[in-house]
Design an enzyme around this catalytic site. Structure first.
Site, short mmCIF file in Angstrom:
data_model
loop_
_atom_site.label_atom_id
_atom_site.label_comp_id
_atom_site.label_asym_id
_atom_site.label_seq_id
_atom_site.Cartn_x
_atom_site.Cartn_y
_atom_site.Cartn_z
CG HIS A 1 0.54 -0.17 -3.78
ND1 HIS A 1 1.27 0.55 -2.89
CD2 HIS A 1 -0.75 0.09 -3.52
CE1 HIS A 1 0.45 1.24 -2.14
NE2 HIS A 1 -0.78 0.99 -2.49
CE1 TYR B 1 -4.73 1.19 0.27
CE2 TYR B 1 -3.08 0.72 -1.39
CZ TYR B 1 -3.67 1.60 -0.50
OH TYR B 1 -3.19 2.86 -0.37
CG HIS C 1 5.94 3.85 5.38
ND1 HIS C 1 4.96 4.80 5.63
CD2 HIS C 1 5.45 3.06 4.40
CE1 HIS C 1 3.94 4.57 4.82
NE2 HIS C 1 4.21 3.53 4.07
CG PHE C 2 7.05 -2.02 5.78
CD1 PHE C 2 7.05 -3.06 6.68
CD2 PHE C 2 8.17 -1.84 4.98
CE1 PHE C 2 8.13 -3.91 6.79
CE2 PHE C 2 9.25 -2.68 5.09
CZ PHE C 2 9.24 -3.72 6.01
CG HIS C 3 7.91 -2.74 10.89
ND1 HIS C 3 8.77 -2.79 9.84
CD2 HIS C 3 7.91 -3.99 11.43
CE1 HIS C 3 9.29 -4.00 9.75
NE2 HIS C 3 8.78 -4.76 10.69
NE ARG D 1 14.02 -2.48 3.28
CZ ARG D 1 12.91 -2.87 2.66
NH1 ARG D 1 12.46 -2.21 1.61
NH2 ARG D 1 12.23 -3.92 3.09
NE ARG D 2 14.73 -6.38 2.32
CZ ARG D 2 14.04 -6.73 1.26
NH1 ARG D 2 14.52 -6.54 0.06
NH2 ARG D 2 12.87 -7.30 1.39
C1 HEM Z 1 2.94 -7.34 13.16
C2 HEM Z 1 4.12 -7.01 13.27
C3 HEM Z 1 5.12 -7.05 12.16
C4 HEM Z 1 5.00 -7.19 10.81
C5 HEM Z 1 3.74 -7.35 10.09
C6 HEM Z 1 6.31 -7.16 10.24
C7 HEM Z 1 6.62 -7.27 8.89
C8 HEM Z 1 7.88 -7.19 8.32
C9 HEM Z 1 8.22 -7.34 6.94
C10 HEM Z 1 7.24 -7.63 5.83
C11 HEM Z 1 9.56 -7.16 6.80
C12 HEM Z 1 10.34 -7.15 5.52
C13 HEM Z 1 11.36 -8.19 5.42
C14 HEM Z 1 12.32 -7.83 4.34
O1 HEM Z 1 12.71 -6.65 4.20
O2 HEM Z 1 12.70 -8.74 3.63
C15 HEM Z 1 10.06 -6.89 8.09
C16 HEM Z 1 11.35 -6.62 8.36
C17 HEM Z 1 11.80 -6.37 9.60
N1 HEM Z 1 11.05 -6.40 10.76
FE1 HEM Z 1 9.14 -6.71 10.98
N2 HEM Z 1 7.19 -7.00 11.22
C18 HEM Z 1 6.47 -6.94 12.41
C19 HEM Z 1 6.94 -6.80 13.63
C20 HEM Z 1 8.21 -6.56 13.88
C21 HEM Z 1 8.70 -6.32 15.17
C22 HEM Z 1 7.89 -6.32 16.45
C23 HEM Z 1 10.00 -6.09 15.01
C24 HEM Z 1 10.96 -5.76 16.09
C25 HEM Z 1 11.07 -4.60 16.53
C26 HEM Z 1 10.33 -6.19 13.62
C27 HEM Z 1 11.55 -6.01 13.10
C28 HEM Z 1 11.88 -6.09 11.77
C29 HEM Z 1 13.20 -5.86 11.27
C30 HEM Z 1 14.43 -5.49 12.09
C31 HEM Z 1 13.15 -6.03 9.91
C32 HEM Z 1 14.29 -5.93 8.95
C33 HEM Z 1 14.54 -4.58 8.43
C34 HEM Z 1 15.71 -4.63 7.49
O3 HEM Z 1 16.81 -5.06 7.88
O4 HEM Z 1 15.51 -4.28 6.35
N3 HEM Z 1 9.21 -6.48 12.95
N4 HEM Z 1 9.02 -6.93 9.02
CU LIG Z 2 3.12 0.58 -2.78
#
Ligand code: HEM
Ligand SMILES: [Cu+2]
Lengths: 271, 540
Positions: free
Chosen positions: B215, B219, B366-368, B429-430
């Protein structure tokens, strides 16, 4: 301006900061550990301490319920990363001697001419697990079970290491290679079926799953049908039974025919 | 007084380079599991990509941004040359080495464990060691921020620490302590197994350790954004900070209550007692307070700017704001995304509502929205604002900058709104593959396609961002003058010691961690028979 002026009850910020946080903590503790447990009418606590322990997650023995009687034996194999690691030359040699009695069905080079599985180059963990299961009765077979009952743990490990050590030869009766059926490459996600290769070695290998390339078509089909019918049940957590049950009869045919036609060199190497 | 510009630029460039790579992977992931991509047939490739994307976006990129911004703040807010420049470079190279060390096993498919580590899944030991090096590199930065503030205090006894530096050091302390959870998990539990010294692992305990980090790391990601809200935006749009003390109190509150609330990530875990889950969710509710204070203070500061520009009326002043100023635009977009994301967060933190969205695509949506949207858009704004001072050259393409920010905002909305929606419908997810031909999930095909389109908009915006910065390295030279931070309406002459130092709040942060985590960690660590055999990635 020193820490002496900071950490003192004369400092209003200190008193208020610490007071509010401590107050919050006490209120949430009382609510979380006493009030809320008792607010659940469906849970009975003997006394307040009992409720507190429950809310704190103190490990407690479950009430003495006896586990349901198991009518059939389940696989009890335990494999850690050390069980089969780095076999010595002697171990492999001992395995080779022991394996002479297997040759009648599994072939002198580990390639069967009798629709028994080919063992040459099979993952050691797989042979180890199946022999244990035959010995314990988790898997039964009229021919194999008597061979396995008298083996010691050491002998099983040696035989496994010996067969894993043998080169993977092309199968005795290779058929022309067939195109990949959908069930093999895609699985069937909506029926909970992963691609076969996700465990069986062409994409990834999950411990205990054999590679299948070049195995006898008859054998593969029989095993899938046995899993589907619940006659074979030594797969841990029903991993294969769940899949085989969800496969259609055609898919079983296709998968068996496809794997039988493949050379074993696409399989991931053991490291 | 930005002296060590090379150091700061190196951190920024590394941050944005890895960001560009991870962004590309993200867009690919979105595409490949949508109806417009064709199924990979090898889910392992998806998880490699996911591990790389998560590791870079979660650990490497925001840490580097916080570090570069922190160094810039230290030099310009304190008007003092950075002390310990050699150490700073050492930290930088540790991060470079750690990132390379972590990425190689990921690329080879030896560490597809996702950035949350997922024990008992165990990957190649070098992946974890790489992550540890990144964290150690950032701890050097924490130490340097503290040392630099101390040096400054010696030279200015009793003077109020400039707000930007006060907040920056608060953020660095938060990071130092929050990273300890994952560090304990890695060093005591995962690395011994990955190195072959042990064959079993207590996955429940590992999850509790990870929640300690999970968490408050959010922050830490947020800190540069909040610092920019308070200390850059009002200056850039010609206003003043409404209240310096309110700002300090917000940062202090983050320090104290961001930490002991991580168990809201273990609501569905059986190994944690319900009482502790309740305490953590109660404190989670409290952490909304500093954000609400911030939104209020910043809106007031912006109103001051508008009124100074002749805006009047109850809401009429909004029109008087400098809407063509990229900083204004970034702030507005950031707030809109923060608002929607915050509303979603209220659902996540509610025990009962969480059950319906736990582990669904809602969470990733949400986190995106919060992190990739509200936070990262301010990272862009920080870079744009600092760039002329770092390069000595002007960023001429203001129109391009505005387009880039617009695209990021629109792209993020297009990506994340449908992403939330399919989560509510129950999409997990995932997962590497969804068969949209099946009638059960065919109705979700449209939403997922929209998200994928949004992903490409984001990718385009990300590329534009990097191009703008790269062109800025070659633009005509200008004298950008000294880098300044916003002044408050009442610039403080003296500040009470509690609002000028961190000791009390750090002590409270540690104390709350002990009360809220001590018992669960101890019982799990001391109970027998709670470990399970490790599952090695790619092992036989
Ligand atoms: C600044 C931009 C972004 C940040 C900070 C970010 C961050 C993250 C993080 C921390 C995860 C988690 C990985 C995990 O579950 O192990 C994740 C998953 C993912 N991100 Fe991003 N992301 C960004 C941009 C994008 C963009 C532009 C896309 C495309 C649309 C994207 C697509 C995804 C997808 C598809 C997953 C996997 C979700 C899943 O299968 O659970 N992300 N991202
Ligand atoms: Cu949290």
């Amino acid at each position: 301006m020193s820490t002496r002026d900071l950490f003192t009850f004369r400092n209003r910020h200190f008193t208020v900061g610490v007071g509010v946080i401590a107050g919050m903590l006490i209120v949430t503790i009382v609510a979380g550990f006493i009030v809320l447990p008792f607010a659940q009418p469906w849970v009975q606590f003997a006394n307040v301490w009992d409720a507190i322990c429950s809310a704190a997650g103190v490990p407690q023995r479950a009430a003495t319920v006896t586990a349901p009687e198991q009518t059939r034996r389940l696989s009890e194999v335990v494999l850690t990363s050390r069980t089969l690691s780095r076999p010595s030359q002697e171990a492999i040699g001992r395995g080779a001697t022991l394996a002479q009695r297997c040759a009648i069905c599994h072939g002198p080079t580990g390639i069967s001419r009798a629709d028994s599985p080919n063992l040459a180059g099979q993952y050691a963990a797989v042979i180890y697990k199946e022999l244990h299961d035959f010995r314990s009765g988790a898997r039964t077979n009229a021919v194999m079970s008597p061979f396995a009952v008298n083996l010691t743990d050491q002998e099983i490990a040696d035989i496994s290491n010996y067969y894993a050590y043998l080169p993977r030869l092309p199968a005795y009766h290779p058929t022309p290679q067939l195109p990949k059926p959908n069930i093999v490459i895609y699985g069937a996600p909506m029926r909970g079926i992963a691609p076969c290769g996700a465990c069986h070695g062409s994409l990834d290998n999950k411990t205990g799953s054999p590679w299948l390339e070049g195995q006898s078509e008859v054998y593969l089909k029989a095993q899938l049908q046995a899993f589907a019918a619940g006659e074979r049940r030594n797969d841990i957590s029903q991993q294969m039974r769940n899949i085989a049950r969800a496969m259609t009869p055609q898919e079983i045919e296709q998968a068996a025919a496809y794997y039988a036609s493949q050379p074993p060199d696409v399989v991931k190497a053991v490291d | 007084m930005l002296v060590n510009r090379k150091l700061i630029l190196a951190h920024f460039w590394l941050a944005f380079a890895v960001f560009g790579l991870a962004l590309t992977l993200g867009a690919w992931q979105m595409f490949i599991r949508s109806p417009i991509g064709t199924w990979l047939s090898n889910p392992e490739l998806y998880y490699r990509s996911l591990t790389a994307h998560g590791t870079v976006m979660g650990y490497v990129f925001p840490t580097l941004v916080a570090m570069s911004f922190g160094y810039a703040i230290s030099e310009s807010a304190l008007e003092q040359r950075l002390v310990g420049v050699r150490w700073a470079w050492a930290g930088f190279w540790l991060i470079v080495a750690g990132s390379i060390m972590a990425v190689i096993p990921i690329a080879l498919g030896r560490a597809s464990v996702l950035y949350t580590f997922y024990p008992p899944l165990i990957g190649n030991v070098f992946y974890y060691l790489g992550v540890v090096l990144v964290v150690v590199g950032s701890w050097i930065w924490v130490a340097l921020m503290s040392v630099n503030l101390r040096v400054w205090r010696k030279a200015h006894p009793g003077a109020p620490v400039p707000l930007a530096m006060f907040a920056n050091v608060a953020g660095s302390y938060l990071w130092a302590w929050t990273a300890v959870g994952a560090a304990l998990e890695l060093l005591l539990q995962i690395i011994p197994v990955a190195a072959g010294l042990k064959a079993t692992i207590d996955a429940g305990l590992a999850r509790v350790f990870f929640s300690w980090t999970l968490h408050a790391i959010v922050y830490f990601w947020l800190m540069p954004t909040y610092i920019a809200y308070y200390t850059i935006v009002p200056r850039a749009i010609g206003g003043r900070v409404y209240s310096d003390s309110m700002a300090r109190i917000s940062f202090i509150l983050f320090l104290v209550v961001a930490m002991p609330i991580g168990m809201h990530h273990t609501f569905a875990d059986p190994q944690v007692g319900a009482g502790f889950k309740f305490i953590h969710s109660a404190f989670t509710a409290l952490v909304a307070l500093p954000t609400l204070l911030t939104v209020f203070t910043i809106c007031a500061s912006v109103e001051i700017a508008a009124r100074l520009r002749g805006g009047c009326g109850m809401f009429g002043w909004i029109r008087a704001l400098p809407w063509d100023n990229p900083m204004m635009l970034a702030l507005a977009f950031s707030f809109v995304m923060l608002g929607f994301g915050g509303a979603g967060g209220l659902i996540n933190m509610s025990y009962q509502l969480d059950a319906s969205i736990h582990n669904t695509q809602w969470i990733t949506g949400h986190f995106h929205l919060i992190f990739g949207g509200a936070i990262v858009i301010m990272y862009f704004a920080i870079a744009y604002d600092l760039w002329p001072h770092l390069t000595g050259r002007e960023l001429i393409d203001v129109r391009l900058i505005r387009t880039q920010l617009w695209l990021w905002f629109v792209g993020m909305i297009v990506t994340t709104f449908p992403w939330h929606w399919v989560g509510i419908l129950g999409m997990p997810r995932r997962m590497a593959y969804f068969d949209f031909g099946d009638p059960a999930i065919a109705p979700q095909a449209l939403s997922v396609t929209l998200s994928a389109i949004g992903g490409f908009i984001l990718l385009a915006s990300g590329i534009m961002f990097i191009v703008i910065l790269a062109r800025g390295m070659r633009a005509p030279q200008v004298d950008a003058g000294p880098y300044r931070f916003a002044l408050a309406v009442h610039q403080p002459a003296t500040v009470p010691v509690a609002l000028n130092t961190h000791a009390l709040w750090v002590a409270l942060m540690i104390a709350l961690t002990l009360t809220n985590y001590g018992y669960p960690i101890l019982t799990l660590a001391l109970s027998e028979g709670t470990s399970v055999p490790a599952v090695y990635v790619g092992a036989q």
